[in-house]
Design an enzyme around this catalytic site. Structure first.
Site, PDB file in Angstrom:
ATOM      1  N   HIS A 190       3.083 -12.834  -5.307  1.00 25.31           N
ATOM      2  CA  HIS A 190       1.928 -12.946  -4.420  1.00 25.31           C
ATOM      3  C   HIS A 190       1.304 -14.349  -4.446  1.00 25.31           C
ATOM      4  CE1 HIS A 190      -1.333 -11.566  -1.953  1.00 25.31           C
ATOM      5  NE2 HIS A 190      -1.117 -10.282  -2.179  1.00 25.31           N
ATOM      6  N   ALA A 191       2.134 -15.387  -4.434  1.00 24.21           N
ATOM      7  CA  ALA A 191       1.591 -16.752  -4.434  1.00 24.21           C
ATOM      8  C   ALA A 191       0.903 -17.059  -3.100  1.00 24.21           C
ATOM      9  CB  ALA A 191       2.695 -17.764  -4.695  1.00 24.21           C
ATOM     10  N   TYR A 192      -0.220 -17.760  -3.192  1.00 22.06           N
ATOM     11  CA  TYR A 192      -0.982 -18.218  -2.027  1.00 22.06           C
ATOM     12  C   TYR A 192      -0.700 -19.705  -1.843  1.00 22.06           C
ATOM     13  CZ  TYR A 192      -4.075 -14.061  -2.127  1.00 22.06           C
ATOM     14  OH  TYR A 192      -4.594 -12.792  -2.085  1.00 22.06           O
ATOM     15  N   ARG A 229       0.801  -1.222   0.000  1.00 23.37           N
ATOM     16  CA  ARG A 229       0.000   0.000   0.000  1.00 23.37           C
ATOM     17  C   ARG A 229       0.838   1.279   0.000  1.00 23.37           C
ATOM     18  NH1 ARG A 229      -2.209  -4.127   2.632  1.00 23.37           N
ATOM     19  NH2 ARG A 229      -4.398  -4.608   2.172  1.00 23.37           N
ATOM     20  N   GLN A 238       5.838  -9.673   4.083  1.00 19.56           N
ATOM     21  CA  GLN A 238       4.428  -9.495   4.430  1.00 19.56           C
ATOM     22  C   GLN A 238       3.824 -10.879   4.634  1.00 19.56           C
ATOM     23  OE1 GLN A 238       3.034  -6.374   4.599  1.00 19.56           O
ATOM     24  NE2 GLN A 238       0.832  -6.767   4.714  1.00 19.56           N
ATOM     25  N   GLU A 253       5.203 -12.714   1.387  1.00 22.86           N
ATOM     26  CA  GLU A 253       5.660 -11.844   0.302  1.00 22.86           C
ATOM     27  C   GLU A 253       6.896 -11.049   0.742  1.00 22.86           C
ATOM     28  OE1 GLU A 253       1.962  -9.598  -0.952  1.00 22.86           O
ATOM     29  OE2 GLU A 253       1.238 -10.871   0.676  1.00 22.86           O
ATOM     30  N   HIS A 293      -0.561  -2.561  -4.735  1.00 19.64           N
ATOM     31  CA  HIS A 293       0.020  -3.491  -5.724  1.00 19.64           C
ATOM     32  C   HIS A 293       0.068  -2.939  -7.151  1.00 19.64           C
ATOM     33  CE1 HIS A 293       0.333  -6.358  -2.615  1.00 19.64           C
ATOM     34  NE2 HIS A 293      -0.831  -6.968  -2.731  1.00 19.64           N
TER      35      HIS A 293
END
Length: 344
Positions: free
Chosen positions: A178-180, A84, A281, A309, A109
């Site tokens: 940003h992989a989950y 952000r 993050q 992240e 992002h």
């Protein structure tokens, strides 16, 4: 030895500029990764469990259509600036810039059409793939022509992601993937039985818009002390936390170091995150609500995945006591993150 294959994944819709999306399959003896030329997206990552069974441990979609619709940045590289920026505003050399606000009062992002939504130019390497794009001066409100290279290489159980960039004008930059992840296998209900540890003595408290307040707080004696592994579900309960969406502050050295570890004791699957970045993050999929259907038409509910992240601290461009977020002409932005997958 790593095997690299490329295939067509689909065609972008005309309103998105058309263009062919390719999929690159990187395969070692223990890990298989699928990466798209759209947004440098990690679309799948298969690893073995203790029993030798392979499971895909990242959330995503089976077809390109899923990725061209609105989704929470599954697997994508986000930029120019990950995370952000307060009120979408910043100043460089006395000049004010205003970005698109896409996250309440803030910019998130990269804005409306960030790096996650564009096609990159791929080049196959012996053990991976390098993606390139030129982000033109003024794109999403950011200054300078920015050349960006994102390189994925796979060696055994280690996936390295290297980010490089050069600019024609001073610009903020902060790139991450940003992989989950769900080490039980994507589509598993939650991540409560995962053990997590993060090598950070401090973290950044946030306001109600998830923006850092500017305080750098010690983790000691708080629910943010993850220096020893914690079982996630029990930990959230114990500290009455709704989940994590916070930056953890790593030691300020440019060398590779361990940042975090996640482990799923039932399957024995484990991953370590090493990085040169100053922050990580930790996000526990708090905004997933079951409305999105992913691979195999499985719904992804709240807390069904986590993100680790690696990046600069959020809103660093507006907080002088945070690590430097600016790239100047003649300099090179260069960071690497290593994801190490193994079986415990």
């Amino acid at each position: 030895m790593t095997e690299v294959k490329r295939e067509v994944f689909g065609q972008m819709p005309q309103e998105e500029g058309g263009g062919m999306v390719e999929k690159f399959v990187l395969k070692s003896d223990s890990v298989k990764v699928e990466i798209l030329s759209l947004g440098c997206i990690i679309a799948a990552l298969e690893m073995k469990g203790r029993d030798g069974e392979c499971s895909d441990v990242v959330l995503g979609f089976d077809t390109l259509e899923g990725y061209t619709r609105k989704h929470p940045f599954f697997g994508a590289v986000v930029g120019r600036v990950a995370n952000r920026i307060a009120k979408g505003r910043f100043a460089v050399d006395g000049k004010e810039y205003q970005l698109f606000l896409n996250n309440g009062p803030n910019s998130l992002h990269g804005g409306a059409r960030g790096f996650d939504k564009v096609l990159w130019s791929p080049q196959v390497l012996p053990n991976g793939v390098c993606f390139f794009r030129l982000s033109p001066d003024g794109e999403e409100g950011y200054p300078g022509d920015l050349k960006v290279w994102v390189t994925y290489t796979l060696s055994g159980g280690e996936l390295a992601i290297n980010y490089r960039a050069q600019t024609s004008k001073t610009t903020p930059i902060n790139l991450t993937n940003h992989a989950y992840f769900n080490l039980a296998g994507q589509g598993s209900r939650d991540i409560y039985d995962h053990e997590i540890s993060i090598e950070a003595d401090s973290y950044l408290p946030v306001d109600n818009t998830k923006l850092p307040t500017g305080e750098v707080a010690a983790v000691q004696g708080t629910g943010f002390d993850l220096r020893q592994p914690v079982k996630l579900g029990k930990h959230l309960q114990k500290f009455h936390l709704d989940g994590f969406d916070h930056n953890f502050c790593l030691p300020q050295v440019q060398a590779r170091r361990l940042a975090a570890r996640a482990c799923h004791p039932p399957t024995g699957r484990a991953m370590e995150v090493h990085t040169t970045q100053p922050g990580i993050q930790f996000y526990t999929g708090n905004n997933l609500d079951g409305s999105l259907k992913g691979k195999g038409a499985i719904a992804y509910p709240k807390h069904s995945a986590f993100c680790l992240e690696t990046q600069n601290w959020p809103d660093a461009i507006n907080k002088p006591h945070f690590p430097n977020a600016l790239l100047r002409p003649g300099e090179e932005y260069n960071h690497t993150t290593w994801l190490v997958f193994n079986t415990a």
